[in-house]
Scaffold this active site. Sequence first.
Site, PDB file in Angstrom:
ATOM      1  N   ASP A  84      -4.685  -8.357  -2.748  1.00 48.19           N
ATOM      2  CA  ASP A  84      -3.770  -7.232  -2.254  1.00 48.19           C
ATOM      3  C   ASP A  84      -4.362  -6.138  -2.262  1.00 48.19           C
ATOM      4  OD1 ASP A  84      -1.300  -6.457  -1.056  1.00 48.19           O
ATOM      5  OD2 ASP A  84      -0.273  -6.414  -2.884  1.00 48.19           O
ATOM      6  N   ASP A 106      -8.081  -2.887   2.778  1.00 51.35           N
ATOM      7  CA  ASP A 106      -7.204  -1.673   3.365  1.00 51.35           C
ATOM      8  C   ASP A 106      -8.057  -0.623   3.124  1.00 51.35           C
ATOM      9  OD1 ASP A 106      -5.407   0.191   3.646  1.00 51.35           O
ATOM     10  OD2 ASP A 106      -4.079  -0.029   1.843  1.00 51.35           O
ATOM     11  N   GLY A 176       7.300   0.520  -3.532  1.00 48.81           N
ATOM     12  CA  GLY A 176       8.056   1.041  -4.430  1.00 48.81           C
ATOM     13  C   GLY A 176       9.509   0.924  -4.216  1.00 48.81           C
ATOM     14  N   HIS A 203       4.640  -4.635   4.349  1.00 49.18           N
ATOM     15  CA  HIS A 203       4.500  -4.283   2.783  1.00 49.18           C
ATOM     16  C   HIS A 203       5.716  -3.677   2.478  1.00 49.18           C
ATOM     17  CE1 HIS A 203       0.157  -5.097   1.912  1.00 49.18           C
ATOM     18  NE2 HIS A 203       0.536  -5.550   3.057  1.00 49.18           N
ATOM     19  N   GLY A 204       6.064  -3.507   1.384  1.00 50.96           N
ATOM     20  CA  GLY A 204       7.322  -2.676   0.812  1.00 50.96           C
ATOM     21  C   GLY A 204       8.449  -3.308   1.109  1.00 50.96           C
ATOM     22  N   THR A 228       8.433  -5.054  -6.329  1.00 48.09           N
ATOM     23  CA  THR A 228       9.239  -3.998  -7.020  1.00 48.09           C
ATOM     24  C   THR A 228      10.572  -4.699  -7.274  1.00 48.09           C
ATOM     25  OG1 THR A 228       8.292  -2.413  -5.989  1.00 48.09           O
ATOM     26  CG2 THR A 228      10.263  -1.848  -7.137  1.00 48.09           C
TER      27      THR A 228
HETATM   28 ZN    ZN Z   1       1.427  -3.214  -0.031  1.00 51.19          ZN
END
Ligand code: ZN
Length: 279
Positions: A84, A106, A176, A203-204, A228
């Site tokens: 990741d 990334d 987060g 993502h997230g 998270t």
């Molecule tokens: Zn991510």
Amino acid sequence: MLVNSKELFVSAQKKEYAIPAYNINNLEWIKYILQACNEDNSPVILAVTPLSIKYFGGYKIVSNLVKDLIEQLNIRIPVVLHLDHAKDFYSCKNAIDNGFTSVMIDASYSSFDENVFVTSKVVNYAKKYNVSVEAQLGSFGDDANSYYCSNADECKEFVLSTGIDSLAPVVGNAHGLYKDEDQIDFVLLADICKAVKIPLVLHGASGLDDNKLKTAIFCGVTKVNISTDLMCAWANSVRKYLENDKDVYDPRKIIIPAMDCVKEVIHRKNKIINSKNKL
Ligand SMILES: [Zn+2]
């Protein structure tokens, strides 16, 4: 069974469900995520960041742990071992050389052309080993709620120039905990999906309510990243356990109830993410 993500994505895209990706932090996380997903008959992506790999002790250790736990726990579902947010080619190469079946490069911190260059290099190497590649356009800031959104035309050009298998666009999502409400732009997400045709990654996804998660999948998201939410469930349980029992010292007594809480969150998320899945 360790597989790459390509076939899982094809089936998920056809039936409009998604594959959950949960981040692993140590041996217990691998074990409990595998068990929870096996109980749900849900394929799973075990995601691990370069920083977590360092914490584990290296790529080989992570790869061996995952393979051994799949065997020892008699896990029957397809499992993807995924790197990741790798920032450079060599991290991806290291993962591939050590048996990872999927990598994310990334390079979204760099210019469009540089991102295309680094990502294409990873795709060329990964192809030789049948490893799938995810890349990102648009970028997250340091804080949740700070981001730079992707653009559908750029996404299309990026996908055609690099040959990646899946794309992680930034559409108002963030890593987060969301400080305020998330700002996900579902119209942009659907536009990108139409433009690129390959699976999209969100993502997230921690902290998104069930309806938003379902809408994102409806708009074309095929991989949902959750980290998270699991960490919060774990930390809350440990905090409570230690407050309630001032004499406990056996780590297993503290950690097992926390991992059971993590497992509960996984079951709940799996139900939303791949309810249409018929393995
Ligand atoms: Zn991510």
